[in-house]
Scaffold this motif. Structure first.
Motif, PDB file in Angstrom:
ATOM      1  N   PRO A  73      12.652  -3.908  -1.791  1.00 29.16           N
ATOM      2  CA  PRO A  73      11.425  -3.509  -0.786  1.00 29.16           C
ATOM      3  C   PRO A  73      10.272  -4.723  -0.448  1.00 29.16           C
ATOM      4  N   ALA A  74       9.461  -4.066   0.382  1.00 27.65           N
ATOM      5  CA  ALA A  74       8.565  -5.194   0.971  1.00 27.65           C
ATOM      6  C   ALA A  74       7.493  -5.414  -0.193  1.00 27.65           C
ATOM      7  N   ASN A  75       7.013  -6.486  -0.272  1.00 22.56           N
ATOM      8  CA  ASN A  75       5.985  -7.116  -1.123  1.00 22.56           C
ATOM      9  C   ASN A  75       4.733  -6.279  -0.454  1.00 22.56           C
ATOM     10  N   GLU A  76       3.689  -6.756  -1.521  1.00 22.40           N
ATOM     11  CA  GLU A  76       2.336  -6.206  -0.899  1.00 22.40           C
ATOM     12  C   GLU A  76       1.865  -6.906   0.407  1.00 22.40           C
ATOM     13  N   LYS A  77       2.015  -8.129   0.417  1.00 22.03           N
ATOM     14  CA  LYS A  77       1.599  -8.856   1.576  1.00 22.03           C
ATOM     15  C   LYS A  77       2.160  -8.279   2.924  1.00 22.03           C
ATOM     16  N   LEU A  78       3.513  -8.042   2.906  1.00 24.14           N
ATOM     17  CA  LEU A  78       4.250  -7.672   4.048  1.00 24.14           C
ATOM     18  C   LEU A  78       3.604  -6.157   4.295  1.00 24.14           C
ATOM     19  N   ALA A  98       8.095 -14.446   7.406  1.00 24.12           N
ATOM     20  CA  ALA A  98       8.751 -15.256   6.622  1.00 24.12           C
ATOM     21  C   ALA A  98       7.845 -15.766   5.584  1.00 24.12           C
ATOM     22  N   MET A  99       6.986 -16.275   5.840  1.00 23.19           N
ATOM     23  CA  MET A  99       5.693 -16.803   5.162  1.00 23.19           C
ATOM     24  C   MET A  99       5.354 -15.766   4.052  1.00 23.19           C
ATOM     25  N   LEU A 100       4.889 -14.544   4.641  1.00 24.20           N
ATOM     26  CA  LEU A 100       4.447 -13.278   3.906  1.00 24.20           C
ATOM     27  C   LEU A 100       5.530 -13.021   2.940  1.00 24.20           C
ATOM     28  N   ALA A 101       6.874 -13.168   3.111  1.00 26.03           N
ATOM     29  CA  ALA A 101       7.954 -12.883   2.127  1.00 26.03           C
ATOM     30  C   ALA A 101       8.328 -13.932   1.217  1.00 26.03           C
TER      31      ALA A 101
END
Length: 180
Positions: A73-78, A98-101
């Protein structure tokens, strides 16, 4: 001579079996974002269209998992960017995505945008991004030309896109295995 051929055949089979099991043990870890609807029509974000895009996303993620992709799943930043930015923001800002991931434990990021320029068509588009290098490894699109209620066409589009991703990841994994 027959004994030598038999031994050679057994050796080849064992090498192939060991090679395949080693390859199968390294499932690629991929953050798969939900498709974001980029509706450019006069009546944007119709509930029926949002339902179709949700079905597209669910089918796509399921097919990826069936094909051996470890879907994360997407992390909180994404998630924060998905909630506060336009539907195409991450799609158009790959390096930032990519940086957010980064730090999520995933190897790759899949961004999906469903472009709806008219009432007749929806174009689900995907980008496969290497999180470490911030490079786009694959860009693909499909065309949905059906009514909102046609789940078969939506499912086929999701399966087609998942197959593109699976094939690309298999090629990447094979290339990485050879280079090691």
């Amino acid at each position: 001579m027959k004994n030598l051929i038999f031994k050679l055949l057994i050796t080849i089979c064992l090498v192939a079996l060991v090679g395949n099991s080693a390859f199968a043990g390294t499932k690629p870890k991929v953050i798969v974002l939900d498709f974001q609807l980029n509706d450019l029509t006069d009546l944007p974000n119709a509930p029926e269209e949002l339902a179709r895009i949700a079905y597209l996303t669910a089918t796509y993620k399921h097919q990826l998992a069936v094909m051996g992709v470890e879907v994360l799943p997407a992390n909180e930043k994404l998630e924060s960017y998905l909630a506060t930015q336009s539907a195409t923001y991450l799609f158009d800002n790959v390096e930032h995505a990519a940086m957010l991931a980064a730090g999520s434990g995933a190897d790759y990021l899949l961004i999906g945008v469903a472009l709806k320029p008219t009432y007749l068509f929806v174009y689900p588009r995907i980008l496969l991004i290497d999180i470490k290098t911030k490079n786009v490894l694959m860009a693909k699109a499909s065309q949905l030309e059906s009514s909102w209620s046609d789940k078969n066409t939506t499912a086929r589009a999701a399966e087609k896109l998942a197959k593109f991703v699976s094939d690309a990841l298999n090629k990447i994994q094979a290339k990485n295995t050879i280079s090691k």
